[in-house]
Design an enzyme around this catalytic site. Structure first.
Site, mmCIF file in Angstrom:
data_model
loop_
_atom_site.group_PDB
_atom_site.id
_atom_site.type_symbol
_atom_site.label_atom_id
_atom_site.label_comp_id
_atom_site.label_asym_id
_atom_site.label_seq_id
_atom_site.Cartn_x
_atom_site.Cartn_y
_atom_site.Cartn_z
ATOM 1 N N ASP A 17 0.914 -1.084 -0.164
ATOM 2 C CA ASP A 17 -0.236 0.139 -0.141
ATOM 3 C C ASP A 17 0.870 1.669 -0.186
ATOM 4 O OD1 ASP A 17 1.337 -0.198 2.604
ATOM 5 O OD2 ASP A 17 -0.494 0.181 3.290
ATOM 6 N N GLU A 18 2.482 1.088 -0.023
ATOM 7 C CA GLU A 18 2.958 2.828 -0.393
ATOM 8 C C GLU A 18 4.323 2.778 -1.110
ATOM 9 O OE1 GLU A 18 5.237 2.872 2.770
ATOM 10 O OE2 GLU A 18 5.438 1.613 3.634
#
Length: 395
Positions: free
Chosen positions: A104-105
């Protein structure tokens, strides 16, 4: 000067569940295990659940006690990976220089793209709005000239923040923060620094490196001293998918376990999950570890390092069983974990003159087939026969 963005999703697993079922936006949401069976931890929580004190990695029973109104849902792993792919595909539309850190990054190098997408702040707004509008996923964006400060900036305001922190801003925006909030400084290092009256990032920045070396060693002293002064790398490596050091899964049992054979059975469930995740990351590891938490909450860990990196389920399982065989079972076991680290090159292969090499290749082929089936029909679509009746879900 380079332009680096760090884009981090806000409460990613919870946001995915809310995007998948908008009704979950109306209640405090916890993604994790089953609160009725004393197992599992909080993997993610919505911000209204966090307002009650719910935190990631907190036991589910404790989270529900803090926030009785919360809705608890079990994790939908395929959902998260699918949405992650859509997010990364959007990033790819803006720059080929993307370094994904986790599901998620990611870092994006936007240097020289102003004529295409506008200023760094404008492109941050554009990407943030696209993720929210197209995928219903909120994110925070950090903007700087290096990766360290971009990551620190993305943590500065959540949810839906856009923050600039450049080296000239470090003293004003970071030096007052607790030293443990500096990226790369863990709990043990924080405790060691605090004992020497180094409590803020500013204290660390001003501390002579010679003093730091006596606390954390030569190499690490220079690294964290540079970080505290806003000095970091600006090199984006698209071939580095993440900076993970290990992969592990745990089970908290509904009832305490004292039988070695039962523990070995659950170790197979964990090894199966760990190896599957390992292969998804295209990695192999050499150090297999287990973790045991007894019913009195005392914890012990054991590990073994093998000669050749592996991602084979049976190899990880057999090593875990060897470690379990030497664990004292004079007290009932509440939690079991299996992990792997010391990652090596996926392409590394040691030549073998023994028949076991063919056996390993066969097991790798079986794992590959299982992965393909799970990719098409979901993780739980394929199970080993001995695990069909297992009551537990690894976390």
């Amino acid at each position: 000067m380079r332009t680096i963005l760090h884009i981090d999703m806000n409460s990613f697993f919870a946001s995915c569940e809310q995007a998948n079922d908008p009704r979950l936006k109306d209640v405090p949401l916890i993604v994790g295990g089953d609160p009725q069976k004393r197992r599992g931890i909080v993997l993610a929580a919505s911000y209204d659940a966090k307002a009650y004190g719910v935190k990631t990695a907190m036991p589910i029973w404790q989270a529900v006690k803090l926030c009785p109104e919360a809705t608890v849902v079990k994790p939908t792993h395929n959902l998260y990976s699918n949405i992650s792919k859509e997010i990364m595909d959007i990033f790819d539309e803006y720059t080929p220089l993307k370094q994904q850190l986790s599901i998620d990054e990611a870092f994006l190098d936007m240097t020289g793209t102003e004529n295409l997408f506008g200023s760094p702040h404008e492109v941050a707004i554009t990407i943030q709005n696209r993720l929210l509008g197209e995928l219903d996923i909120p994110c925070s964006v950090g903007i700087s000239s290096n990766k360290l400060l971009a990551k620190m900036a993305s943590d500065y305001k959540k949810p839906l923040g856009i923050t600039h922190i450049y080296p000239k801003d470090v003293e004003e925006k970071l030096w007052h923060l607790p030293v443990g909030e500096l990226y790369g400084v863990g709990k043990k290092t924080t405790a060691a620094l605090n004992k020497m009256d180094i409590s803020t990032i500013g204290d660390l920045a001003k501390c002579p490196i010679s003093v730091l070396e006596t606390i954390v060693g030569n190499k690490y002293a220079k690294e964290i001293h540079n970080s505290a002064n806003g000095i970091g790398s600006n090199i984006i490596n698209p071939n580095v998918k993440n900076n993970m050091k290990s992969i592990s899964n745990e089970i908290t049992f509904s009832f305490d376990v004292s039988d070695l054979e039962e523990l070995k059975k659950e170790a197979l469930l964990l090894a199966d999950s760990v190896s599957w995740r390992l292969r998804k990351h295209i990695s192999k590891g050499k150090t297999i570890s287990i973790k045991i938490k007894y019913n009195d909450f005392n914890v012990i860990t054991r590990s073994i390092t093998i000669e050749e990196p592996t991602d084979v389920t049976d190899t990880i399982y057999n090593m875990a069983c060897n470690l379990l065989a030497h664990i004292p079972l004079d007290k009932p076991v509440r939690l079991l974990g299996v992990g792997i680290g010391n990652f090596g090159n996926q392409d590394y292969k040691q030549l073998s003159l023994f028949p076991n090499e063919k056996n390993t290749q066969k097991k790798e082929q079986i794992d590959k087939l299982v992965d393909e089936l799970r990719g098409r029909f979901g993780y739980n679509s394929v199970k080993r026969a001995s695990l069909i009746n297992s009551k537990y879900i690894p976390k």
